[in-house]
Structure formats: structure tokens, C-alpha cells
Design an enzyme around this catalytic site. Sequence first.
Site: not given
Length: 288
Positions: A45-47, A74, A220
Site C-alpha cells: 500500500s505504501e513504500t 505503518h 489495508e
Amino acid sequence: MRFYVADAFTARPFSGNQAGVVPLGAGPFPEEALMRALAGELKHSETAFVRRTGEQSFHIRYFTPAEEVDLCGHATVAAFTVLRQTGEIPAGRYALHTRSGDLEVSVEPEAVWMDMAPPEEGRTFSREEQAELYAAYGLTLADRPEGLEPQAVSTGLLDILLPVRDVSVLNRARQDEAEVCRLSERYGVVGVHMFCPKTEGLWEGACCRNFAPLYAIPEEAATGTSNGALTFYLYRRGLISPGRENSFLQGMAMGKPSEILSRLSEESGAVRVRIGGRAVLTLWGEVL
């Protein structure tokens, strides 16, 4: 360029919420197109792309597979866990620059705690708008708990906080992704954070589900910013008290159980929300 994958808000590999982490040392950020492409390749979902700016300071940029976002709880917990585990930093306090502002991060031997952006209350919703929100999950206003109503709240990212009666309602919610995207665009929010008490009638944290299909995140497993917003929402309604540690459970519906911790304090008339949790490294690789 080396990258890592860490499972945040858990101590068990392959649970919690996965984030990509790309430590850059003191070097510059890569081209934005490359950061977006790598986030898309990793498919989390995120980097987080982490650049050191001083002895005790860092700058992080966060990319979903679709675009850059202002803040990600996170991925921050994952990033500072990677820095600690790889020996780049010891435990201590660090200044962090993000698009949401400058925050403080506390790195402990077993956990990472971070400031959220100052809480901001957004809009409330009419009865007709509330019915539309619940209907996007196959629910009705009868599934709303007495005394609580949806509201948009931000501690870095603006989400609609959507209360439901109990865990059974939480588990049977089924998202209409196209409709939630439409509503997210209409109200200018990242997504919807659905929640209920962990124990019937008692607010010792909450059980949660988070949905952000507009940003290519259908659901998520753990969401720091949303639970920061929820901490403030519950505080404003007298359901949690300053100074206590709160626990939010998320990701059960995805088979990735997560625990997000929060602390709220009042300092000189201002409210400060912090999010914390553990993380574990699971993978690393190199961009050729």
C-alpha cells in the site's frame, strides 16, 4: 539501490501491514517516476523513501502504487525499524520531515513511536449522506451505534470514520469499490475507516477495517494515520482519556492481524497524538 519489506504493527512475519522501505543514506531522492514505479512493482500500500538530512533528522516521501501521499504511519514504523535493524541508527529520538509537516519519532528497542500531524476535525454528514456511506458497504443506519455518527477527521490524512455497532457488523461489511471511490472524491478524503468497540459497550481501543480504493488500496491491514484520527475522535467524545495507551486491532478480515497502539496527551492546551507499534523485516532486495 537496496530495498526492504517490513511487516508493521506486528512481531510475526507475514502478518501486520507490509511496507516497502528504500534507505537512501544522505543521497538525493530518485526521480519521482522511479519512486512511483518501484512502489508499483512492490505492490504494497505504501513504500517509504528515506533520506538522512542530519545526525538526528530524516526526510521521508511515501508512494502508493498510484501516487505520492503526505504521511503513512505503518510505513514510518517500518522505515525506522529497518534503520534500527540494519545498524544505521540506535534507539533515540529523531526529527522527521514529511509533506504533512515536521514530526518526532521515538525509536525504542522493540517499538517505534511517531507523532501524528495536529488533529483536525472535518465535516459531519447529514442523515441522507450517512445512509449513502453505510449503503456503500451493504449496511444501513440500523448498523450505526447509538450516540456515534460518521465524521471526517485527520491526523495527517483525512478519512471518514464510520462507526458500526459490533464486530459482527464489521465482519459482514462488503465494499462497493466504485461507490467508495466516488464518495471519497466527493468528500475529498483518502478513504473510510470503519470501527467498533473491541468489547461490547467498552472502548478499550477498537476493532477496525480501513478502505482506500481511490488510492488503489481496496483494504489495508494496519493504518497508523487513521487510528490516530480515531484516537482523537474517541477522545472528543469522552470515550478514551489522555495519558493512557490505546490498542486498535485491524487486518483480521484479511488474515493479517495487526495491533496499532496510540497515546494522546494534552500539552499547553494542544492535543498531541502518537502512534506506535512493532515491526519485523521479512525481505530485502536490490534494484539493478
